[in-house]
Design a protein around this motif. Structure first.
Motif, PDB file in Angstrom:
ATOM      1  N   LEU A  17     -24.969  17.573  44.466  1.00 62.88           N
ATOM      2  CA  LEU A  17     -23.773  17.398  45.279  1.00 62.88           C
ATOM      3  C   LEU A  17     -23.254  18.708  45.854  1.00 62.88           C
ATOM      4  O   LEU A  17     -22.455  18.706  46.798  1.00 62.88           O
ATOM      5  N   GLY A  18     -23.677  19.817  45.288  1.00 67.62           N
ATOM      6  CA  GLY A  18     -23.322  21.111  45.837  1.00 67.62           C
ATOM      7  C   GLY A  18     -21.829  21.280  46.044  1.00 67.62           C
ATOM      8  O   GLY A  18     -21.020  21.055  45.135  1.00 67.62           O
ATOM      9  N   SER A  19     -21.452  21.651  47.258  1.00 68.88           N
ATOM     10  CA  SER A  19     -20.041  21.902  47.568  1.00 68.88           C
ATOM     11  C   SER A  19     -19.205  20.632  47.581  1.00 68.88           C
ATOM     12  O   SER A  19     -17.975  20.701  47.642  1.00 68.88           O
ATOM     13  N   PHE A  20     -19.845  19.469  47.528  1.00 66.58           N
ATOM     14  CA  PHE A  20     -19.108  18.199  47.512  1.00 66.58           C
ATOM     15  C   PHE A  20     -18.564  17.866  46.121  1.00 66.58           C
ATOM     16  O   PHE A  20     -17.693  17.004  45.983  1.00 66.58           O
ATOM     17  N   TYR A  29     -12.626  11.714  40.861  1.00 67.34           N
ATOM     18  CA  TYR A  29     -13.910  11.102  40.529  1.00 67.34           C
ATOM     19  C   TYR A  29     -14.591  11.865  39.396  1.00 67.34           C
ATOM     20  O   TYR A  29     -14.653  13.101  39.398  1.00 67.34           O
ATOM     21  N   ASP A  30     -15.150  11.114  38.441  1.00 64.70           N
ATOM     22  CA  ASP A  30     -16.036  11.657  37.422  1.00 64.70           C
ATOM     23  C   ASP A  30     -17.471  11.431  37.884  1.00 64.70           C
ATOM     24  O   ASP A  30     -17.838  10.318  38.285  1.00 64.70           O
ATOM     25  N   ILE A  31     -18.277  12.480  37.831  1.00 64.40           N
ATOM     26  CA  ILE A  31     -19.619  12.446  38.409  1.00 64.40           C
ATOM     27  C   ILE A  31     -20.666  12.139  37.347  1.00 64.40           C
ATOM     28  O   ILE A  31     -20.704  12.772  36.291  1.00 64.40           O
ATOM     29  N   ASP A  32     -21.515  11.179  37.656  1.00 60.64           N
ATOM     30  CA  ASP A  32     -22.649  10.820  36.803  1.00 60.64           C
ATOM     31  C   ASP A  32     -23.911  10.946  37.643  1.00 60.64           C
ATOM     32  O   ASP A  32     -24.123  10.176  38.582  1.00 60.64           O
ATOM     33  N   TYR A  33     -24.746  11.942  37.332  1.00 63.48           N
ATOM     34  CA  TYR A  33     -26.007  12.108  38.049  1.00 63.48           C
ATOM     35  C   TYR A  33     -27.050  11.136  37.500  1.00 63.48           C
ATOM     36  O   TYR A  33     -27.227  11.015  36.284  1.00 63.48           O
ATOM     37  N   ILE A  34     -27.734  10.474  38.411  1.00 66.93           N
ATOM     38  CA  ILE A  34     -28.856   9.599  38.052  1.00 66.93           C
ATOM     39  C   ILE A  34     -30.120  10.305  38.516  1.00 66.93           C
ATOM     40  O   ILE A  34     -30.465  10.296  39.707  1.00 66.93           O
ATOM     41  N   GLU A 179     -23.657  19.638  52.275  1.00 69.89           N
ATOM     42  CA  GLU A 179     -23.262  19.919  50.892  1.00 69.89           C
ATOM     43  C   GLU A 179     -23.864  21.193  50.325  1.00 69.89           C
ATOM     44  O   GLU A 179     -23.555  21.588  49.190  1.00 69.89           O
ATOM     45  N   VAL A 180     -24.720  21.874  51.098  1.00 74.58           N
ATOM     46  CA  VAL A 180     -25.453  23.016  50.555  1.00 74.58           C
ATOM     47  C   VAL A 180     -24.499  24.161  50.202  1.00 74.58           C
ATOM     48  O   VAL A 180     -23.558  24.470  50.938  1.00 74.58           O
TER      49      VAL A 180
END
Length: 234
Positions: A17-20, A29-34, A179-180
């Protein structure tokens, strides 16, 4: 603040997600990477997350026989998009969204790798990408897609007519990379070294352009994302 969930489908470690990430967390938001190499998208509830983000990667939509995860992701997206649940696609993610919406995805006329500004579409309502006007963004793709039925084109470049599309407030596909993070760009150069060598593209030119443009994109990209999140309907 009520916390929400974002599931981010990741194909390769450094294309995250980088800068996002920070604007998402600041928006609650809580982030969950898949990570699809470890966790199949087929196991996910298509409607479960408040927001689904499908990130970039080095495979193509038409590589489904070699990489069956492509089919799993398209099926996931079909169900989610049919329900109009908030969904964001970046590069490969946008191509997968286009395929899930019935559009053709295919090799473009040439690889588009490097920094350049977008041509934003004139719209009756404000373009959700307006903060990117005259801001060079990172392009890193060889494929393109036809505009999915029922969507609106938001941006283009000379090599790629459909750089971004939306459908209502909840669906956004971005062919480019907003998002980089400049501080992590060396991961991109190392991770895609073979592609750059094959294409005859200089890592040093990309490195210098990233030093020149990344900070501006990080700021403008965060503004685009924050505005889009604020308009989501749930």
């Amino acid at each position: 603040m009520t916390r929400r969930t974002v599931q981010a489908i990741r194909h390769i470690g450094f294309e995250d997600l980088g800068s996002f990430a920070r604007p998402m967390q600041e928006a609650g938001y809580d982030i969950d990477y898949i990570d699809v190499a470890e966790r199949s998208p087929a196991t996910l509830d298509p409607l479960g997350a408040d927001l689904l983000v499908v990130l970039g990667g080095p495979i193509g939509v038409y590589d489904h026989e070699a990489y069956p995860v492509v089919t799993d992701e398209i099926q996931l997206l079909r169900a989610r998009l049919a329900a109009d649940r908030p969904t964001l696609g970046i590069c490969l993610g946008a191509q997968l969204m286009a395929a899930a919406l019935g559009a053709r995805v295919y090799p473009g006329p040439a690889r588009e790798i490097g920094w350049s500004a977008l041509d934003l579409s004139d719209m009756a309502t404000p373009n959700p990408l307006a903060a990117l006007d005259d801001i060079p963004v990172l392009h890193w793709h060889g494929d393109t897609f036809d505009l999915p039925a029922g969507t609106t084109v938001l941006a283009s470049t000379p090599l790629c007519a459909n750089q971004a599309f939306s459908r209502g407030p909840n669906i956004l596909g971005l062919q480019f990379h907003p998002e980089v993070l400049g501080a992590r760009f060396e991961h991109w150069l190392l991770g895609h070294a073979s592609e750059l060598a094959t294409a005859g593209i200089s890592p040093e030119v990309l490195r210098q352009d990233t030093r020149r443009y990344a900070a501006g994109l990080e700021q403008a990209g965060a503004a685009v994302l924050t505005g889009w999140l604020s308009r989501l309907t749930r």
